[in-house]
Design a protein around this motif. Structure first.
Motif, PDB file in Angstrom:
ATOM      1  N   SER A  54       0.832  -1.209   0.000  1.00 49.86           N
ATOM      2  CA  SER A  54       0.000   0.000   0.000  1.00 49.86           C
ATOM      3  C   SER A  54       0.864   1.256   0.000  1.00 49.86           C
ATOM      4  N   LEU A  55       1.992   1.191   0.732  1.00 48.93           N
ATOM      5  CA  LEU A  55       2.889   2.348   0.779  1.00 48.93           C
ATOM      6  C   LEU A  55       3.512   2.596  -0.594  1.00 48.93           C
ATOM      7  N   ILE A  56       3.971   1.504  -1.203  1.00 52.47           N
ATOM      8  CA  ILE A  56       4.607   1.650  -2.529  1.00 52.47           C
ATOM      9  C   ILE A  56       3.597   2.217  -3.534  1.00 52.47           C
ATOM     10  N   ILE A  57       2.385   1.635  -3.544  1.00 52.38           N
ATOM     11  CA  ILE A  57       1.362   2.103  -4.495  1.00 52.38           C
ATOM     12  C   ILE A  57       1.058   3.574  -4.238  1.00 52.38           C
ATOM     13  N   PHE A  58       0.900   3.902  -2.969  1.00 53.68           N
ATOM     14  CA  PHE A  58       0.540   5.281  -2.609  1.00 53.68           C
ATOM     15  C   PHE A  58       1.587   6.273  -3.128  1.00 53.68           C
ATOM     16  N   ILE A  59       2.852   5.946  -2.861  1.00 52.24           N
ATOM     17  CA  ILE A  59       3.919   6.864  -3.286  1.00 52.24           C
ATOM     18  C   ILE A  59       3.953   6.951  -4.814  1.00 52.24           C
ATOM     19  N   LEU A  60       3.917   5.775  -5.457  1.00 50.40           N
ATOM     20  CA  LEU A  60       3.990   5.775  -6.922  1.00 50.40           C
ATOM     21  C   LEU A  60       2.870   6.593  -7.551  1.00 50.40           C
ATOM     22  N   LEU A  61       1.670   6.365  -7.062  1.00 53.98           N
ATOM     23  CA  LEU A  61       0.528   7.059  -7.666  1.00 53.98           C
ATOM     24  C   LEU A  61       0.573   8.555  -7.414  1.00 53.98           C
ATOM     25  N   LYS A  85      -5.476   4.992   7.910  1.00 47.49           N
ATOM     26  CA  LYS A  85      -6.534   4.957   8.925  1.00 47.49           C
ATOM     27  C   LYS A  85      -7.808   4.364   8.319  1.00 47.49           C
ATOM     28  N   GLY A  86      -8.090   4.803   7.117  1.00 50.49           N
ATOM     29  CA  GLY A  86      -9.264   4.285   6.412  1.00 50.49           C
ATOM     30  C   GLY A  86      -9.126   2.803   6.116  1.00 50.49           C
ATOM     31  N   LEU A  87      -7.893   2.414   5.724  1.00 51.57           N
ATOM     32  CA  LEU A  87      -7.625   1.016   5.367  1.00 51.57           C
ATOM     33  C   LEU A  87      -7.893   0.099   6.553  1.00 51.57           C
ATOM     34  N   VAL A  88      -7.455   0.526   7.732  1.00 52.67           N
ATOM     35  CA  VAL A  88      -7.637  -0.271   8.944  1.00 52.67           C
ATOM     36  C   VAL A  88      -9.129  -0.477   9.236  1.00 52.67           C
ATOM     37  N   THR A  89      -9.897   0.561   8.970  1.00 53.70           N
ATOM     38  CA  THR A  89     -11.344   0.445   9.250  1.00 53.70           C
ATOM     39  C   THR A  89     -12.126  -0.084   8.040  1.00 53.70           C
ATOM     40  N   GLY A  90     -11.389  -0.443   6.992  1.00 52.59           N
ATOM     41  CA  GLY A  90     -12.050  -1.009   5.809  1.00 52.59           C
ATOM     42  C   GLY A  90     -12.674   0.037   4.904  1.00 52.59           C
ATOM     43  N   ASP A  91     -12.265   1.300   5.096  1.00 56.78           N
ATOM     44  CA  ASP A  91     -12.794   2.365   4.245  1.00 56.78           C
ATOM     45  C   ASP A  91     -11.699   2.777   3.259  1.00 56.78           C
ATOM     46  N   LEU A  92     -11.929   2.482   1.995  1.00 57.38           N
ATOM     47  CA  LEU A  92     -10.899   2.770   0.995  1.00 57.38           C
ATOM     48  C   LEU A  92     -11.059   4.159   0.383  1.00 57.38           C
ATOM     49  N   GLY A  93     -11.916   4.940   0.945  1.00 60.89           N
ATOM     50  CA  GLY A  93     -12.088   6.324   0.474  1.00 60.89           C
ATOM     51  C   GLY A  93     -13.165   6.458  -0.580  1.00 60.89           C
ATOM     52  N   LYS A  94     -13.152   7.622  -1.214  1.00 59.27           N
ATOM     53  CA  LYS A  94     -14.175   7.945  -2.199  1.00 59.27           C
ATOM     54  C   LYS A  94     -13.503   8.252  -3.535  1.00 59.27           C
ATOM     55  N   SER A  95     -14.116   7.796  -4.598  1.00 58.87           N
ATOM     56  CA  SER A  95     -13.565   8.051  -5.929  1.00 58.87           C
ATOM     57  C   SER A  95     -13.580   9.546  -6.225  1.00 58.87           C
ATOM     58  N   PHE A  96     -12.437  10.076  -6.709  1.00 60.34           N
ATOM     59  CA  PHE A  96     -12.372  11.501  -7.072  1.00 60.34           C
ATOM     60  C   PHE A  96     -13.365  11.809  -8.183  1.00 60.34           C
ATOM     61  N   LEU A  97     -13.392  10.900  -9.140  1.00 65.61           N
ATOM     62  CA  LEU A  97     -14.176  11.163 -10.351  1.00 65.61           C
ATOM     63  C   LEU A  97     -15.640  10.778 -10.188  1.00 65.61           C
ATOM     64  N   LEU A 143       2.256  14.665   1.608  1.00 67.97           N
ATOM     65  CA  LEU A 143       2.089  13.248   1.251  1.00 67.97           C
ATOM     66  C   LEU A 143       1.930  12.366   2.485  1.00 67.97           C
ATOM     67  N   TRP A 144       2.745  12.596   3.521  1.00 67.17           N
ATOM     68  CA  TRP A 144       2.703  11.735   4.721  1.00 67.17           C
ATOM     69  C   TRP A 144       1.332  11.815   5.402  1.00 67.17           C
ATOM     70  N   TYR A 145       0.768  13.021   5.375  1.00 70.41           N
ATOM     71  CA  TYR A 145      -0.526  13.221   6.020  1.00 70.41           C
ATOM     72  C   TYR A 145      -1.613  12.438   5.262  1.00 70.41           C
ATOM     73  N   ARG A 146      -1.522  12.542   3.920  1.00 71.40           N
ATOM     74  CA  ARG A 146      -2.516  11.837   3.108  1.00 71.40           C
ATOM     75  C   ARG A 146      -2.398  10.326   3.278  1.00 71.40           C
ATOM     76  N   TYR A 147      -1.138   9.857   3.431  1.00 68.95           N
ATOM     77  CA  TYR A 147      -0.950   8.414   3.610  1.00 68.95           C
ATOM     78  C   TYR A 147      -1.523   7.978   4.960  1.00 68.95           C
ATOM     79  N   ALA A 148      -1.300   8.826   5.972  1.00 68.02           N
ATOM     80  CA  ALA A 148      -1.827   8.499   7.310  1.00 68.02           C
ATOM     81  C   ALA A 148      -3.353   8.404   7.267  1.00 68.02           C
ATOM     82  N   VAL A 149      -3.971   9.329   6.546  1.00 68.05           N
ATOM     83  CA  VAL A 149      -5.441   9.308   6.420  1.00 68.05           C
ATOM     84  C   VAL A 149      -5.880   8.037   5.690  1.00 68.05           C
ATOM     85  N   TYR A 150      -5.137   7.715   4.626  1.00 66.63           N
ATOM     86  CA  TYR A 150      -5.461   6.524   3.837  1.00 66.63           C
ATOM     87  C   TYR A 150      -5.330   5.260   4.690  1.00 66.63           C
TER      88      TYR A 150
END
Lengths: 535, 314
Positions: free
Chosen positions: B20-27, B74-86, B65-72
């Motif tokens: 998840s960290l690698i994907i996050f940074i790459l994207l 946190k969501g991952l732990v609770t099973g929330d993968l966020g909301k689609s931008f588009l 970036l670090w803040y956004r990863y922390a938010v991501y």
């Protein structure tokens, strides 16, 4: 005997005409259409998107105050039956048709229009559609949360309302766009974000199903305001981004119509059946190579003109694009009301190009290190390759950098290029189109070539307050002539949008702003369609 | 075996976190303006720089970036993968809609690969050095090296355009007639791969001492092949099939786009081009998790097939 013959002939003629008119429009059947741009749709809440892929489907579910009249290539009233414009052109008084109902059965009234516009202005994250209504009084304050009611929208009665503008501009060119549509408040509030996947509109077709990434199915709305329309029972939009797959699906009769690319154009043109069933239009997209004036040679107008003279654009269109484009003559396309058919065109003239290069002090040429472009076949790096031998003759060498669209978009908006090749929106409102090149528009907002010309700006300012459309277009035409003379871009072509359809499909239109913006209300299929009786 | 399975499942956690960290940074370092693309903008020339900045704020893309990863995270732990931008839909919902069509396609393709590849490989091994072996292996190599996009178009042309036997595209509620072409396009390469693997495994086993002993004991060829050859070859076949299933999931990207199949692969491609970062992250995460899970299942199946491996689980 003679009398009887006349009666018989008259009867025969009447019968023929009657059968002819019965054949002229056939109701029923299914049309398998396509959504050909890129991937899946993102939403059918059209206020939240700016993707043409979403609009081309959603525009047949939803309706707005105006729609595009493809035949006359102008916006016309849609939901309102009448309109009065004040003398200062700042107050528009609309009267809605009394027979418009939403797909949930409720009548559309003034409150729905005001609510829909207010929603666009107050949406967070901000609605892409906001740009189409930001000229209404109070829109910006409402958007920024400074006020809570839309001061520029006034209800007179259930069917009559006024829109007050901050400047006298032609509202029709903003409001015809499928992003500005009217929704039933109760459905949007009930469904929340899910409204985008379960839309309720007042258009000719009702939403049935969206198989994500595959197809969207719509069915006829029986209470559509146009009596007896639409003719089709069902429309299926096949989401097909791959041109080769689309071509095969069309040949397999799975698709009733398809958008034609340069690769297939010669084949379709040569086909005795398909060639009779193709419509072509100069779409309002201008393909060009933008030159960054921060790169020293491109700051010189003579170099930019030399490039325009050095490249045989007509030949490239014929050989590489297989004739699927109209050679550009200025920025505005031939389908624009401000297009000048007698305007300057940079004809292929290598000698003149060489002379201009010499005059500019670049007789020995130079290297363009950052010629950026995508892999697009019609306006991508392949075109650079075709240009290179001609540019070499005037000493210019290109170093091509190919990338995908999003990456290139970011590079252009941050001015990180020497040259870019792209297709830019160039219609339908001639004034709005040319305004992107005004001196006060920054790079990030669309003036990618940092064009600055006081005379050009002045002409557009005058056009903005012109009394008539004709006067406005005449001024814009002059502005385009200045733009062409200054040559901040290499003028390549205007897209020739082509749609091929099977013989059983009738009434598809030549829609200049975007061929795929097909209003399917009047489209019908005859009994030879494989889906003639499919509901 | 249960303890082993739990142990393996626990190992997934650091793996998924690292990925998840690698994907996050790459994207997030990928060129392209995610905020702009969230509006589906390519070029309209009407969006101002301020509009774009506002959109960045709306989606939190102005944060470090670090803040956004922390938010991501946190969501991952609770099973929330966020909301689609588009699409502005929860990523979980999008993935839920798309996972089954992809699994269905991948499993059908794998079934085709196993049903055709394994018998062909077996037959080829038994006819080693003969003309049937050569023909089968030429076919297998062709299958492996054939580009899927081209094969898909070829199948569409002959099956749908020329003979009009099957629809050229679409999902059609996932009906058999709609799945045949994409599944064959996806599976044909794996037919070749499994045929070659099976052949290699069988040829090797046929040369081993216990096969000779079995023959010396007078066992019939059928029984030898059934009891000794097939069972021992199965471990290698299973490993290949298991490993390839993950690859197959990734390969659906091309096939789904070609056939307008409403799966995870086409969603992934769309989201990458649209810089819809939450959706891309979600898709990759699901594909990787499936890959890990399938490998775990394969590992557990080893134990079912081979008692020696079962003993090592303890």
């Amino acid at each position: 005997m003679k009398k009887w013959m006349i009666i018989l002939a008259a009867l025969f003629l009447t019968g023929f005409l009657l059968s002819g008119s019965a054949y002229a429009v056939r109701k029923g059947g299914t049309l398998n259409f396509m959504a050909p741009y890129g991937g899946d749709l993102s939403t059918l809440d059209l206020t939240k998107t700016s993707r043409y892929q979403d609009y081309l489907v959603g525009m047949n579910i939803h309706r707005g105050l105006y729609r595009w009249d493809a035949q006359n290539s102008v916006p016309v009233l849609d939901l309102p039956e009448s309109l009065e414009i004040s003398a200062d052109k700042k107050t528009y008084t609309f009267k809605l048709r009394p027979n418009i109902t939403f797909h949930n059965g409720r009548q559309l009234v003034t409150d729905d229009v005001i609510w829909s516009f207010t929603r666009i202005a107050t949406m967070k994250p901000s609605a892409p559609a906001f740009r189409y209504i930001n000229m209404i009084e109070g829109a910006k304050d409402l958007h920024e949360g400074k006020i809570s009611t839309f001061t520029g929208m006034k209800k007179i009665d259930d069917l009559t309302f006024q829109i007050v503008l901050t400047a006298p501009i032609d509202l029709s060119y903003s409001l015809w766009f499928p992003a500005v549509v009217i929704y039933p408040k109760e459905e949007v509030e009930r469904l929340g974000d899910a409204f985008g996947t379960n839309p309720v509109g007042c258009g000719p077709f009702k939403f049935v199903k969206w198989v994500k990434g595959s197809e969207v199915i719509l069915e006829k709305f029986d209470n559509f305001y146009m009596e007896g329309m639409p003719y089709l029972d069902k429309v299926t939009y096949k989401i097909m981004g791959e041109a080769a797959a689309r071509d095969l699906a069309f040949k397999a009769r799975e698709l009733d119509a398809t958008i034609v690319g340069a690769v297939n154009y010669p084949e379709y043109k040569a086909d005795p059946v398909i060639s009779k069933n193709m419509i072509e239009v100069a779409e309002m997209f201008t393909r060009l190579v933008g030159m960054n004036p921060d790169f020293k040679p491109f700051a010189d107008k003579r170099v930019r003109q030399a490039i325009n003279y050095a490249i045989p654009s007509d030949l490239i269109i014929e050989k590489i694009l297989k004739g699927k484009a109209f050679p550009a003559r200025g920025y505005l396309p031939s389908s624009s009301p401000a297009f000048d058919p007698d305007g300057k065109k940079y004809e292929f003239n290598p000698e003149k190009a060489k002379a201009l290069m010499k005059e500019a002090g670049y007789e020995n040429g130079f290297v363009v290190e950052r010629a950026i472009g995508t892999a697009n076949k019609s306006w991508g790096t392949g075109i650079y390759e075709a240009m290179m031998p001609y540019l070499k003759k005037i000493g210019i060498e290109l170093k091509i950098q190919q990338m995908e669209g999003a990456a290139m978009d970011a590079r252009i908006r941050s001015s990180d290029f020497d040259m870019f090749i792209w297709s830019l929106d160039s219609g339908p409102d001639s004034l709005e189109t040319m305004s992107r090149w005004k001196s006060d528009v920054d790079v990030g907002s669309g003036n990618y070539v940092k064009f600055k010309n006081a005379e050009f700006d002045k002409l557009l300012d005058q056009a903005a307050v012109a009394e008539t459309d004709a006067e406005k277009n005449e001024l814009v035409k002059k502005a385009d002539a200045i733009f062409t003379e200054e040559a901040p871009v290499w003028f390549f072509n205007y897209n020739k949008a082509i749609m091929a359809f099977h013989p059983w499909v009738h009434n598809l239109s030549k829609v200049a702003p975007e061929m795929m913006f097909q209003d399917l209300t009047a489209v019908w299929v005859d009994e030879t369609s494989p889906r003639a009786n499919e509901k | 075996m249960f303890a082993y399975a739990v142990r393996r499942l626990l190992q997934f956690i650091p793996t998924i976190l690292a990925i998840s960290l690698i994907i996050f940074i790459l994207l997030n370092v990928l060129p392209g303006n995610a905020a702009l693309m969230s509006r589906g903008e390519q070029d309209t020339g009407t969006l101002t720089t301020e509009d774009i900045e506002e959109m960045k704020r709306d989606w939190g893309l102005d944060k470090p970036l670090w803040y956004r990863y922390a938010v991501y995270l946190k969501g991952l732990v609770t099973g929330d993968l966020g909301k689609s931008f588009l699409r502005r839909e929860p990523v979980n919902q999008l993935l839920k809609e798309r996972i089954w069509p992809t699994l269905k396609l991948a499993m059908t393709a794998m079934l085709i690969a196993i049903c055709l590849g394994v018998p062909l490989g077996f037959y080829s091994a038994l006819r080693q050095g003969r003309i049937a072996d050569t023909i089968t292996m030429i076919g297998a190599v062709s299958g492996v090296s054939m580009p899927q996009f081209w094969l898909g178009l070829l199948l569409m042309y002959f099956v749908s355009v020329k003979f009009q036997l099957l629809p050229p595209q679409g999902y059609g509620e996932g009906s058999i007639k709609h799945i045949v072409l994409p599944a064959f396009t996806l599976g044909i390469g794996y037919v070749g791969l499994l045929a070659r693997t099976t052949r290699a495994a069988v040829v090797e086993i046929l040369s081993l001492d216990y096969i000779r002993t079995a023959r010396a004991k007078g066992l019939s060829e059928l029984l030898i092949n059934q009891k000794h050859v097939m069972r021992n070859a199965l471990i290698l076949i299973l490993t290949t099939a298991g490993l390839q299933f993950g690859d197959l999931m990734a390969q659906t990207v091309i096939v789904e786009k070609l056939f307008s199949w409403p799966g995870l692969g086409s969603l992934l491609v769309d989201s990458i081009f649209q810089r819809d970062i939450p959706v891309t992250q979600g898709c990759i995460l699901v594909i990787i998790s499936t890959f890990l899970l399938v490998n775990l299942i394969v590992d557990l199946l080893y134990g079912v097939i081979d008692p020696r491996i079962r003993a090592s689980y303890k």
